[in-house]
Design a protein around this motif. Sequence first.
Motif, PDB file in Angstrom:
ATOM      1  N   ALA A   1       0.851  -1.187   0.000  1.00  0.00           N
ATOM      2  CA  ALA A   1       0.000   0.000   0.000  1.00  0.00           C
ATOM      3  C   ALA A   1       0.889   1.239   0.000  1.00  0.00           C
ATOM      4  O   ALA A   1       2.066   1.169   0.348  1.00  0.00           O
ATOM      5  N   ILE A   2       0.297   2.346  -0.398  1.00  0.00           N
ATOM      6  CA  ILE A   2       0.992   3.638  -0.368  1.00  0.00           C
ATOM      7  C   ILE A   2       0.421   4.405   0.813  1.00  0.00           C
ATOM      8  O   ILE A   2      -0.797   4.593   0.909  1.00  0.00           O
ATOM      9  N   LEU A   3       1.270   4.852   1.748  1.00  0.00           N
ATOM     10  CA  LEU A   3       0.842   5.641   2.892  1.00  0.00           C
ATOM     11  C   LEU A   3       1.118   7.109   2.639  1.00  0.00           C
ATOM     12  O   LEU A   3       2.206   7.469   2.217  1.00  0.00           O
ATOM     13  N   GLY A   4       0.126   7.969   2.947  1.00  0.00           N
ATOM     14  CA  GLY A   4       0.284   9.395   2.740  1.00  0.00           C
ATOM     15  C   GLY A   4      -0.209   9.748   1.372  1.00  0.00           C
ATOM     16  O   GLY A   4      -0.872   8.939   0.749  1.00  0.00           O
TER      17      GLY A   4
ATOM     18  N   PHE B   1      -2.815  13.295  -6.889  1.00  0.00           N
ATOM     19  CA  PHE B   1      -1.833  12.744  -7.823  1.00  0.00           C
ATOM     20  C   PHE B   1      -1.493  11.293  -7.481  1.00  0.00           C
ATOM     21  O   PHE B   1      -1.483  10.413  -8.343  1.00  0.00           O
ATOM     22  N   VAL B   2      -1.257  11.022  -6.203  1.00  0.00           N
ATOM     23  CA  VAL B   2      -0.861   9.679  -5.775  1.00  0.00           C
ATOM     24  C   VAL B   2      -2.023   8.694  -5.925  1.00  0.00           C
ATOM     25  O   VAL B   2      -1.821   7.527  -6.278  1.00  0.00           O
ATOM     26  N   ILE B   3      -3.248   9.154  -5.689  1.00  0.00           N
ATOM     27  CA  ILE B   3      -4.421   8.288  -5.859  1.00  0.00           C
ATOM     28  C   ILE B   3      -4.542   7.834  -7.304  1.00  0.00           C
ATOM     29  O   ILE B   3      -4.880   6.687  -7.589  1.00  0.00           O
ATOM     30  N   GLU B   4      -4.248   8.723  -8.222  1.00  0.00           N
ATOM     31  CA  GLU B   4      -4.284   8.352  -9.638  1.00  0.00           C
ATOM     32  C   GLU B   4      -3.268   7.246  -9.931  1.00  0.00           C
ATOM     33  O   GLU B   4      -3.570   6.283 -10.644  1.00  0.00           O
TER      34      GLU B   4
ATOM     35  N   PRO C   1      -3.627   0.148  -2.995  1.00  0.00           N
ATOM     36  CA  PRO C   1      -4.355   1.043  -2.093  1.00  0.00           C
ATOM     37  C   PRO C   1      -3.508   2.238  -1.645  1.00  0.00           C
ATOM     38  O   PRO C   1      -2.307   2.109  -1.416  1.00  0.00           O
ATOM     39  N   VAL C   2      -4.156   3.391  -1.540  1.00  0.00           N
ATOM     40  CA  VAL C   2      -3.512   4.607  -1.048  1.00  0.00           C
ATOM     41  C   VAL C   2      -4.228   4.983   0.244  1.00  0.00           C
ATOM     42  O   VAL C   2      -5.434   5.225   0.247  1.00  0.00           O
TER      43      VAL C   2
ATOM     44  N   PHE D   1      -8.574   4.227  -2.819  1.00  0.00           N
ATOM     45  CA  PHE D   1      -8.302   5.286  -1.842  1.00  0.00           C
ATOM     46  C   PHE D   1      -8.969   4.946  -0.519  1.00  0.00           C
ATOM     47  O   PHE D   1     -10.161   4.657  -0.461  1.00  0.00           O
ATOM     48  N   ILE D   2      -8.187   4.990   0.542  1.00  0.00           N
ATOM     49  CA  ILE D   2      -8.698   4.783   1.897  1.00  0.00           C
ATOM     50  C   ILE D   2      -8.406   6.047   2.690  1.00  0.00           C
ATOM     51  O   ILE D   2      -7.234   6.401   2.911  1.00  0.00           O
ATOM     52  N   ARG D   3      -9.469   6.742   3.105  1.00  0.00           N
ATOM     53  CA  ARG D   3      -9.305   7.980   3.872  1.00  0.00           C
ATOM     54  C   ARG D   3      -8.991   7.611   5.322  1.00  0.00           C
ATOM     55  O   ARG D   3      -9.725   6.868   5.948  1.00  0.00           O
TER      56      ARG D   3
END
Length: 97
Positions: A2-5, A14-17, A25-26, A43-45
């Motif tokens: 996953a990508i954090l931040g 940009f990162v969500i794209e 998952p971001v 995307f996970i808020r």
Amino acid sequence: MAILGPTTSALADFVIEIGNKSKVPVISPATSPSLSPNDNVYFIRAAHDWTSQLEPVAEMIKYFNWRELVFVYEDDEYGRGIVPYLSDAMMTVGKQT
């Protein structure tokens, strides 16, 4: 994996794209209304949506019986995005009288 931040909405967009394209998952605390988990399946808020704060603000305005309000905001996607939600919150509070 996953990508954090990132923490800012502009960078998160940009990162969500990238996350959507790579199906990773971001997880981000960014709260812009344009960053909807409904529209971005990866995307996970990680924070409460800032629109949840508008009803208490509208209640405070009602409590003090303020009749005029000047709303100052940044003229960008994030700043303009709050205006319709504040308007809805004010109308909801007005109907409770």
